[in-house]
Design a protein around this motif. Structure first.
Motif, PDB file in Angstrom:
ATOM      1  N   LEU A 103       0.835  -1.199   0.000  1.00  0.00           N
ATOM      2  CA  LEU A 103       0.000   0.000   0.000  1.00  0.00           C
ATOM      3  C   LEU A 103       0.875   1.256   0.000  1.00  0.00           C
ATOM      4  CD1 LEU A 103      -3.064   0.896   0.273  1.00  0.00           C
ATOM      5  CD2 LEU A 103      -2.563   1.248   2.685  1.00  0.00           C
ATOM      6  N   ASN A 104       1.955   1.195   0.770  1.00  0.00           N
ATOM      7  CA  ASN A 104       2.875   2.331   0.835  1.00  0.00           C
ATOM      8  C   ASN A 104       3.533   2.584  -0.522  1.00  0.00           C
ATOM      9  OD1 ASN A 104       4.559   4.385   1.852  1.00  0.00           O
ATOM     10  ND2 ASN A 104       4.956   3.268   3.712  1.00  0.00           N
ATOM     11  N   TYR A 107       0.805   4.237  -2.612  1.00  0.00           N
ATOM     12  CA  TYR A 107       0.657   5.639  -2.216  1.00  0.00           C
ATOM     13  C   TYR A 107       1.793   6.471  -2.799  1.00  0.00           C
ATOM     14  CZ  TYR A 107       0.523   9.931   0.468  1.00  0.00           C
ATOM     15  OH  TYR A 107       0.487  11.267   0.820  1.00  0.00           O
ATOM     16  N   ASP A 112       3.952  10.467  -6.208  1.00  0.00           N
ATOM     17  CA  ASP A 112       4.965  10.863  -7.201  1.00  0.00           C
ATOM     18  C   ASP A 112       4.310  11.463  -8.439  1.00  0.00           C
ATOM     19  OD1 ASP A 112       7.012  10.000  -5.594  1.00  0.00           O
ATOM     20  OD2 ASP A 112       7.561   8.259  -6.802  1.00  0.00           O
TER      21      ASP A 112
END
Lengths: 426, 426
Positions: A103-104, A107, A112
């Motif tokens: 998930l990170n 994200y 970005d």
């Protein structure tokens, strides 16, 4: 009894009986939770060897002068890529190994896009508006990323073969501000649907107006089969390389539901171009993710084949739970004709579509009886289920005994909500 | 020989002798690296017990129904906060435990400023310009974050007591677009200077024009003492609470140079308000960082006191290396009067200021002789050392024997560059 065709009297009688049953349930003061896709302790216990498989200093020095304890090797160690790249349908050079959370990674790649853009295009934060397509129902944490970043979400209906591709193709071709789509292509969250070969082929040959459009292909359940007739998913990245559109694809997975939900390893698979771009940006954030944990995973599994074998141990724990969910729905709800569901061959969820306008009421009744379900609406952007119909069932983190009880409660509540609705205006 | 006052003939003779010495060195075909602050293998080996201290399933269940292997507990487990919060001068509720990289926490908090802003102010990305103050020389990875995000960096000179606070106070009071400052307040990177009590007090009572100004207090070397007369740093967060300006402070540290550079645990200490804001944003990125590794660290150290004891083992390895650096500089460069440095009582670096206009040349000579140093300019924003003077020496990841050799090479190269410069126009 088929509710919609039943007489008022019959339905009123049924409702009375259900309410009496419900009062008995309430008196039991239950405390059960089917709200999140958390592995159960028995599943976590499968990986005890992972804790101590890397136990000596001299095991930390890999060939090529890489000490996993030290800084460096931004994209991750080859040992773990060797095992997981084939699962993702990617070459080692097309894989970036992240921290404990895919998930990170997702994200970060959306952020970005906001801050730096892709393909040399304008950073999304500098555009008047940015939009993502969201097949619905879908995964609440995907939607939360868009909502937080102010990315407008556009619902696309899911079909039995994946998102409605006619809609997807039309929308992305027409609107340059549509920069991405969220997909859980195998055992989709929450429906457990696997995209058909045709759907994947159409994704691989998508022609968006936006040159910097990205498919966020969250392959969270890539090898998370439950039975002996698992679904197969066509390899998007491989197919996109054939159409020359490989830069459109960001594929993610993790070992969160293979080893530890909170302490696994995450992966991005993408074109060599994308890996280069992403690495140059992640290299500003960090000197590298946890390579000790990567090596720990590599030593524990040794081969790709062993990962597949390991998943059979998970399936043996999960399958009986999914059987309880489906059997209870079939036994208690099917005859009412008020609800529908799909029996998944893998993944972590069963998606239950109740009679429109009754999901919130059923959820509330279940809550008051001590059974916590995923909040109604969570499976839709902006937490808004337009039909007030969908409930996500997460059976993994309950015992079979609890689950039988919880599913019965849910069915009673669903029937009460339906019977109430059908009798209220008569 | 004092170079600047020496006659041309004497200096020319010295240069000839140095060049002859340099050619001999080159013939040795050295390959030495003093460029990055990486711990050496001997240091990494100190923590072998960390690898296997958490080895059984039933050790993973903490009180309060927390299974560290599963999802949840976004801000980190209390067991690790208990040990590290006192080191940061914070309460447990003022600590957020991150992944293996405090740099990643810093990046995320700057990026959050860009995307969401702080204190309800305009997100920085929507402002015409955003600026950060950068005490120089400083840490290249801080500067890289600003450069990547398009944040304009303004140099502030370092003094022996920390950044020039007159300049800092004036700049932040005048310019609302200045949103942050990078600080390494203890054993600063690269100079090894610790901010004085007065400097910290002035930071705690700073009055920036920007309501959403943030001090990025990178306390990377908070307990990284080298000798028996360590520096002490006043506790900024505690002091800022007294002035009521605690929301201005983001304090970071990690165990990267306590346990493993690539697989430690990072920490943010901040006001309760800030922890709430940050948590709500990190909670969109991830369900939580690696709690298994947090528990591993907690079990390995048990107490705060043990962490301090452990640091003495690092100091015993590092101190002889710093002694070699300083002794070589004193023995070979001091008499030339062309260079200056500070003997640090901790940290990872010695900062060497050569005669202005000679650092690049010395660096190039060293490189050609097989000694890699941190790129000249890296210690300044935009990689631009205005005086072409500063060289950062990172002695940790070499053996003492290698280091003696490398430092001798550096001194020869520095002297050649200085002698060349002083003779070129005569």
């Amino acid at each position: 009894m088929e509710y919609k065709t039943a007489s008022y009297e019959k339905l009123a009688g049924e409702l009375e009986a259900l309410r009496s049953e419900y009062e008995k349930i309430k008196a039991e003061k239950l405390s059960l939770n089917m709200s999140r896709g958390r592995p159960c302790t028995e599943q976590l216990d499968l990986t005890e060897g992972l804790l101590s498989v890397l136990y000596k200093n001299d095991m930390c020095n890999l060939s090529g002068n890489t000490d996993v304890r030290n800084y460096g090797v931004l994209s991750g160690i080859e040992d773990i890529k060797n095992i997981f790249a084939p699962i993702l349908g990617a070459e080692n050079g097309e894989v970036f190994v992240g921290g404990n959370s895919s998930l990170n990674l997702m994200y970060d790649l959306v952020a970005d896009g906001m801050l730096y853009g892709y393909e040399g295009c304008t950073p999304w934060a500098k555009l008047p508006e940015v939009k993502f397509l969201c097949p619905v129902p879908g995964y609440d944490r995907h939607f939360a990323i868009c909502e937080k970043l102010g990315i407008r979400m556009i619902n696309v209906p899911m079909t039995k073969t994946g998102p409605d591709m006619d809609a997807v193709e039309k929308l992305v071709a027409e609107d340059e501000l549509i920069k991405g789509i969220w997909c859980v292509p195998k055992y989709s969250n929450p429906q457990g649907i696997t995209y058909s070969d045709e759907t994947v082929a159409r994704f691989a040959d998508l022609s968006p107006a936006a040159k910097d459009f990205r498919i966020f292909w969250d392959n969270a359940y890539v090898i998370h089969d439950l039975d002996d007739t698992p679904d197969t998913l066509a390899p998007l990245l491989v197919m996109a390389k054939k159409t020359g559109k490989q830069n459109m694809v960001f594929e993610f997975t993790s070992t969160s539901k293979i080893t530890y939900a909170g302490a696994g390893v995450s992966f991005l698979a993408a074109s060599a171009d994308n890996i280069k771009t992403v690495s140059s940006r992640i290299g500003i954030r960090t000197i590298g993710y946890d390579k000790v944990n990567q090596l720990r995973h590599a030593l524990f599994f040794k081969t790709t084949e062993n990962v597949y074998e390991h998943m059979k141990l998970h399936a043996a724990i999960l399958r009986p739970k999914f059987d309880i969910v489906i059997n209870t729905l079939e036994g208690e709800l099917e005859s009412t004709g008020t609800a529908s569901w799909h029996r998944p061959h893998g993944g972590y969820f069963v998606s239950l579509d109740l009679m429109p306008g009754t999901a919130k009421r059923a959820w509330q009744l279940a809550k008051e009886a001590g059974v916590v379900l995923t909040t109604v609406g969570a499976t839709y952007p902006y937490k808004l289920d337009p039909l007030d119909s969908n409930i996500r069932i997460a059976p993994s983190n309950t015992t079979c005994e609890e689950l039988e009880k919880a599913m019965h409660v849910l069915c009673v509540c669903a029937k009460i909500a339906a019977a109430e609705k059908l009798t209220e205006n008569k």
